[in-house]
Enzyme design. Structure first.
Site, PDB file in Angstrom:
ATOM      1  N   ASP A   1       8.707  -4.524  13.463  1.00 18.08           N
ATOM      2  CA  ASP A   1       8.722  -5.903  14.002  1.00 18.08           C
ATOM      3  C   ASP A   1       6.941  -6.635  13.963  1.00 18.08           C
ATOM      4  OD1 ASP A   1       9.428  -8.252  15.531  1.00 18.08           O
ATOM      5  OD2 ASP A   1       8.416  -7.614  17.314  1.00 18.08           O
TER       6      ASP A   1
ATOM      7  N   ASP B   1       5.253  -9.986  15.531  1.00 20.71           N
ATOM      8  CA  ASP B   1       4.738 -10.382  16.605  1.00 20.71           C
ATOM      9  C   ASP B   1       4.699  -9.369  17.857  1.00 20.71           C
ATOM     10  OD1 ASP B   1       4.136 -12.993  15.503  1.00 20.71           O
ATOM     11  OD2 ASP B   1       6.234 -13.165  15.961  1.00 20.71           O
TER      12      ASP B   1
END
Length: 376
Positions: free
Chosen positions: A31, A33
């Site tokens: 991922d 953020d």
């Protein structure tokens, strides 16, 4: 290490791995953020160095995001600017996943009403579909993705008109919020709710944690032993659970230790680490004693009187960071790591909760670790 995950059975403790995770798995599905960079685009401490070392050791790095606004080219360029060299092919987005889902269900060259941004437009064209702007342009379906803070309200009305006429409705993802440099703002899920309220319809969703996103990721990366790396329990970790693959939760994003202890089975990660340096080291085992206590790295976690209890002594944060660096170089150091205490607590909490969420009081245990309720 469980190899290809415990799937839908869940787990009652974090796993151990005798090998560094970057050696035990061929691909990290990362991922962005809260894992690689903060809201606002600045790299999270140690992320650049850790990813560089993992890549140098032979691990393939792929970046998996529910944000449908940005194109893979834009994401790859940003990563490269941060010092993490990446190609567009290393980036997988929910826009790509939903475009494939639509293409599997409509004729080639179909017109699709686009409610979103450039990332979704590019993904639709990649699948041979034709984005259109109006419900009066004869679309055969509607697709909705994050359009950024400047998305006009009229675009949501346009989606509602088309869905109200009975057209199939797709959404890239349903994340209700999205972080920004100024704080937490409404995500695509909030915009989807507007159309749902107006029409009473339900969209087909592609993004994490649902299977279409996992399928898109595996197809594009060719991963055989993937490790999902994320900071969110309800997207990253649940997506790994649904896909039957292992996961690493890093405590640099939205999940704090209190939420981790209360995780339901589908939100329980295989491994827990302070940050992306966790990719570069072996993971300690959590052992269960005959007395029902759980031990990890000198910490002992138990359940008594409706509370989680912990024995051991936390070192200062700067000492923990120094010991992490030493561990990466093969010397674990002599003091106790608070993360080992977290791992022991997870085992006690998850075992007590079984198929549910742990409701035990963890305040004193977390205070003993020096973590409070926040991230490690």
């Amino acid at each position: 290490m469980t190899g290809f995950g415990q799937g839908r059975q869940g787990r009652n403790r974090p796993d151990g791995s005798a090998r560094a995770l970057s050696e035990a798995y061929d691909t990290a599905l990362l991922d962005l953020d809260g894992v690689v960079y903060y809201a606002g685009g600045h790299a999270i401490p140690y992320a650049v160095e850790a990813l560089g070392a993992a890549r140098a050791g032979g691990m393939h790095l792929a970046y998996v995001t529910n944000n449908a606004l940005r194109t893979p080219d834009t994401v790859a360029a940003h990563l490269t600017e941060l010092g993490v060299p990446a190609e567009p092919g290393d980036v997988i987005t929910s826009a790509q996943a939903v475009a494939r889902l639509i293409a599997d269900e409509v004729p080639p060259g179909s017109r699709i009403l686009l409610i979103g941004g450039e990332g979704l437009r590019v993904a639709l064209r990649e699948r041979g579909l034709v984005p259109v702007e109006s419900a009066d342009d004869d679309p055969v379906a509607v697709v909705q993705g994050y359009g950024g803070p400047d998305l006009p309200w009229g675009r949501l009305a346009e989606a509602s008109y088309a869905v109200g006429r009975g057209l199939p409705w797709y959404a890239s993802n349903t994340d209700l919020t999205i972080p920004s440099a100024r704080g937490i703002g409404p995500g695509n899920g909030a915009a989807v709710e507007v159309v749902r309220i107006a029409t009473g319809a339900e969209p087909k969703v592609a993004g994490k944690p649902l299977p279409p996103m996992h399928r898109e990721t595996v197809l594009r990366t060719g991963a055989r032993r993937p490790l999902v790396v994320g900071d969110r329990l309800d997207t990253d970790i649940e997506g790994a659970f649904n896909g039957g693959v292992d996961s690493l939760l890093v405590l640099t994003g939205v999940t704090d230790v209190a939420r981790l202890l209360a995780a339901v089975p589908e939100h329980r990660p295989t491994y827990v680490a302070r940050d992306l340096r966790g990719l570069l080291v072996a993971q300690p085992e959590v052992a269960e004693g005959a007395d029902g206590a759980f031990r990890c790295g000198g910490w002992t976690a138990t359940v008594s009187g409706g509370a989680l209890l912990l024995e051991g002594e936390a070192r200062e944060t700067h000492e923990a960071a120094e010991a992490d660096a030493a561990r990466e170089e093969g010397a674990a150091g002599g003091s106790l790591d608070p993360l080992d205490g977290v791992r022991a607590l997870c085992a006690a909490a998850w075992t007590e909760a079984g198929a549910g969420a742990c409701g035990l009081d963890a305040a004193k245990a977390l205070e003993r670790l020096g973590l409070g309720a926040g991230p490690a």
